[in-house]
Design a protein around this motif. Structure first.
Motif, short mmCIF file in Angstrom:
data_model
loop_
_atom_site.label_atom_id
_atom_site.label_comp_id
_atom_site.label_asym_id
_atom_site.label_seq_id
_atom_site.Cartn_x
_atom_site.Cartn_y
_atom_site.Cartn_z
N ALA A 5 -0.94 11.35 -7.58
CA ALA A 5 -2.02 10.84 -6.88
C ALA A 5 -3.20 10.17 -7.32
CB ALA A 5 -2.90 12.40 -6.33
N LYS A 6 -3.40 10.08 -8.82
CA LYS A 6 -4.32 9.21 -9.25
C LYS A 6 -3.51 7.89 -10.17
CE LYS A 6 -7.84 12.80 -9.87
NZ LYS A 6 -8.38 13.58 -10.87
N ASN A 46 4.66 6.90 -4.14
CA ASN A 46 3.64 7.88 -4.81
C ASN A 46 1.96 7.59 -3.93
OD1 ASN A 46 4.47 9.52 -7.27
ND2 ASN A 46 5.41 7.73 -7.54
N PRO A 47 1.40 8.79 -3.72
CA PRO A 47 0.18 8.88 -3.28
C PRO A 47 -0.80 7.95 -3.70
CG PRO A 47 0.98 11.19 -3.43
CD PRO A 47 1.86 10.25 -4.12
N ALA A 48 -0.76 7.69 -4.93
CA ALA A 48 -1.78 6.66 -5.89
C ALA A 48 -1.54 5.40 -5.63
CB ALA A 48 -1.62 6.90 -7.35
N ILE A 49 0.00 5.15 -4.97
CA ILE A 49 0.21 3.83 -4.82
C ILE A 49 0.45 3.29 -3.16
CG2 ILE A 49 1.86 2.05 -5.29
CD1 ILE A 49 0.79 3.25 -7.71
N GLY A 50 1.09 4.24 -2.39
CA GLY A 50 1.17 3.83 -0.92
C GLY A 50 1.70 2.66 -0.68
N ALA A 78 -3.45 -6.19 -6.82
CA ALA A 78 -4.37 -5.57 -7.86
C ALA A 78 -3.75 -4.11 -8.53
CB ALA A 78 -5.59 -5.09 -6.85
N TYR A 79 -2.86 -3.73 -7.96
CA TYR A 79 -2.20 -2.48 -8.47
C TYR A 79 -1.44 -2.89 -9.42
CZ TYR A 79 2.42 -0.13 -8.40
OH TYR A 79 3.73 0.25 -8.93
N ARG A 80 -0.80 -3.95 -9.63
CA ARG A 80 0.17 -4.41 -10.60
C ARG A 80 -0.39 -4.82 -11.72
NH1 ARG A 80 5.53 -5.67 -9.66
NH2 ARG A 80 5.46 -7.46 -11.15
N GLN A 81 -1.75 -5.29 -11.58
CA GLN A 81 -2.85 -5.59 -12.53
C GLN A 81 -3.19 -4.70 -13.32
OE1 GLN A 81 -6.77 -7.21 -11.81
NE2 GLN A 81 -5.86 -9.07 -12.33
N ILE A 82 -3.53 -3.32 -12.52
CA ILE A 82 -4.10 -2.22 -13.34
C ILE A 82 -2.93 -1.56 -14.10
CG2 ILE A 82 -4.88 0.18 -12.83
CD1 ILE A 82 -6.42 -1.00 -10.39
N VAL A 83 -1.69 -1.68 -13.70
CA VAL A 83 -0.54 -0.77 -14.29
C VAL A 83 -0.09 -1.66 -15.56
CG1 VAL A 83 1.98 -0.40 -14.24
CG2 VAL A 83 0.18 -0.05 -12.20
N LEU A 84 -0.34 -3.25 -15.45
CA LEU A 84 0.08 -3.95 -16.72
C LEU A 84 -1.24 -3.75 -17.60
CD1 LEU A 84 1.38 -7.19 -15.18
CD2 LEU A 84 2.53 -5.50 -16.82
N LEU A 131 -11.48 3.93 -11.96
CA LEU A 131 -10.70 3.04 -11.14
C LEU A 131 -10.05 4.01 -9.80
CD1 LEU A 131 -9.23 0.38 -12.96
CD2 LEU A 131 -11.35 0.28 -11.92
N ASP A 132 -9.72 5.23 -10.22
CA ASP A 132 -9.07 6.09 -9.32
C ASP A 132 -9.60 6.16 -7.75
OD1 ASP A 132 -7.20 6.77 -11.04
OD2 ASP A 132 -8.28 8.41 -11.87
N TYR A 133 -10.98 6.25 -7.72
CA TYR A 133 -11.47 6.50 -6.29
C TYR A 133 -11.55 5.02 -5.61
CZ TYR A 133 -15.02 7.25 -2.68
OH TYR A 133 -15.70 7.47 -1.60
#
Length: 328
Positions: free
Chosen positions: A240-241, A262-266, A275-281, A320-322
């Motif tokens: 979720a996070k 996953n809920p955190a990705i959706g 943006a999601y890929r940037q955070i993961v990287l 960054l989660d929220y």
């Protein structure tokens, strides 16, 4: 009207009994049929002659295969798609040179067979197994027990010293505990009920781990001792996070990560996906593939700058989660 309904019920009962009777009928593989199942001519064990090395008796509705051990030079047996039970399958234990046994889609309730000294591959997918006990084959390298009724892994590492690939997907496991195989390279546990990641530190040679479609929300179970883990599939779990993925930074060899659904990705628009890929990287700079797509050079460069900026601002990934959840 009542007579017609009663007649219909009688007919249904007759069909049910007929079906049950049919299922109980034994069907033995004959010597002639077995001969027709032989394939792959090769040198026999003595090296002085040739014999058929494979026998494929799949999808024949068999209940009795006691004729097969007569073909003593056969190394590969496939009896999948029949009606074999434990007793029927056990006759193959006498084939001391057998290297591969495929017995998927049968009615086997126990994987316990007499030790087969040279067996390297055993597949018992889509049977009625509720336990992994009793599997003892010294040279076994690949074991497949997918889509059974297994709730707990009770394999003995001393009985399976050479195990390299283990598949127990589509069962009812709730934890990864019980897999005590330091030499294991590939582990497939998708489509279970796994909530807890336990005992992974033992898997020091593991390279591929499939955990798709489970109930995992916490990634604390990963350990730096999984130093060779290269591919990790966490698709369709309950993460979720986004910051939870930072716990994977302990895996130095991780290059491919699948975390979609996953809920955190959706499901996100293209800009949000970037943006999601940037955070993961930024968390895991060694990744070369995220989900279905390879990591581009520019993505790595931007993620590095993003991480540097976070460090300057005193921002953590948990911060960054929220915002990330709101954006999704």
């Amino acid at each position: 009207m009542e007579e017609e309904e009663e007649k219909g019920e009688v007919e249904d009962l007759y069909v049910e009994r007929l079906s049950s009777t049919f299922e109980d009928v034994t069907k033995a593989l004959t010597q002639t049929e077995a001969g027709e199942c032989l394939h792959t001519l090769g040198k026999c064990e003595s090296g002085l002659g040739y014999a058929y090395l494979g026998l494929n008796a799949s999808n024949r509705d068999l209940t009795d295969i006691r004729i097969i051990p007569m073909f003593k030079y056969v190394l590969y047996v496939n009896v999948s798609g029949n009606r074999l039970n434990n007793e029927a399958l056990r006759v193959l234990s006498s084939m001391k040179y057998l290297l591969m046994l495929q017995a998927d889609k049968n009615q086997v309730e126990s994987a316990e067979l007499d030790p087969m000294p040279y067996l390297q591959v055993l597949t018992l997918n889509n049977n009625k197994l509720n336990s992994t006990s009793g599997i003892s084959h010294k040279f076994l390298e690949c074991l497949e027990l997918n889509h059974n009724n297994i709730e707990e892994i009770t394999l003995n590492p001393y009985d399976l010293e050479n195990l390299k690939t283990l598949e127990i997907g589509g069962n009812f496991l709730t934890t990864t505990n019980g897999i005590f195989f330091p030499g294991l390279i590939r582990l497939y546990l998708g489509e279970n009920q796994i909530e807890r990641l336990e005992g992974l530190e033992i898997l020091v040679n593991l390279k591929i781990l499939h955990l798709r479609s489970n109930k995992i929300s916490n990634l604390s179970g990963f350990d730096a001792r999984c130093a060779k883990l290269n591919y990790l599939n966490l698709r369709n779990n309950e993460i979720a996070k986004i910051s939870e993925l930072e716990k994977l930074s302990c895996l130095p060899a991780l290059e491919t990560l699948v975390v979609m659904e996953n809920p955190a990705i959706g499901e996100r628009e293209m800009e949000e996906e970037a943006a999601y890929r940037q955070i993961v990287l930024a968390m895991l700079p060694n990744l070369t593939r995220i989900d279905k797509d390879a990591v581009l050079y520019d993505e790595k460069k931007e993620a590095k700058e993003f991480r540097r900026q976070m460090f300057q601002d005193g921002t953590t990934f948990a911060d960054l989660d929220y915002n990330f959840l709101i954006a999704g």
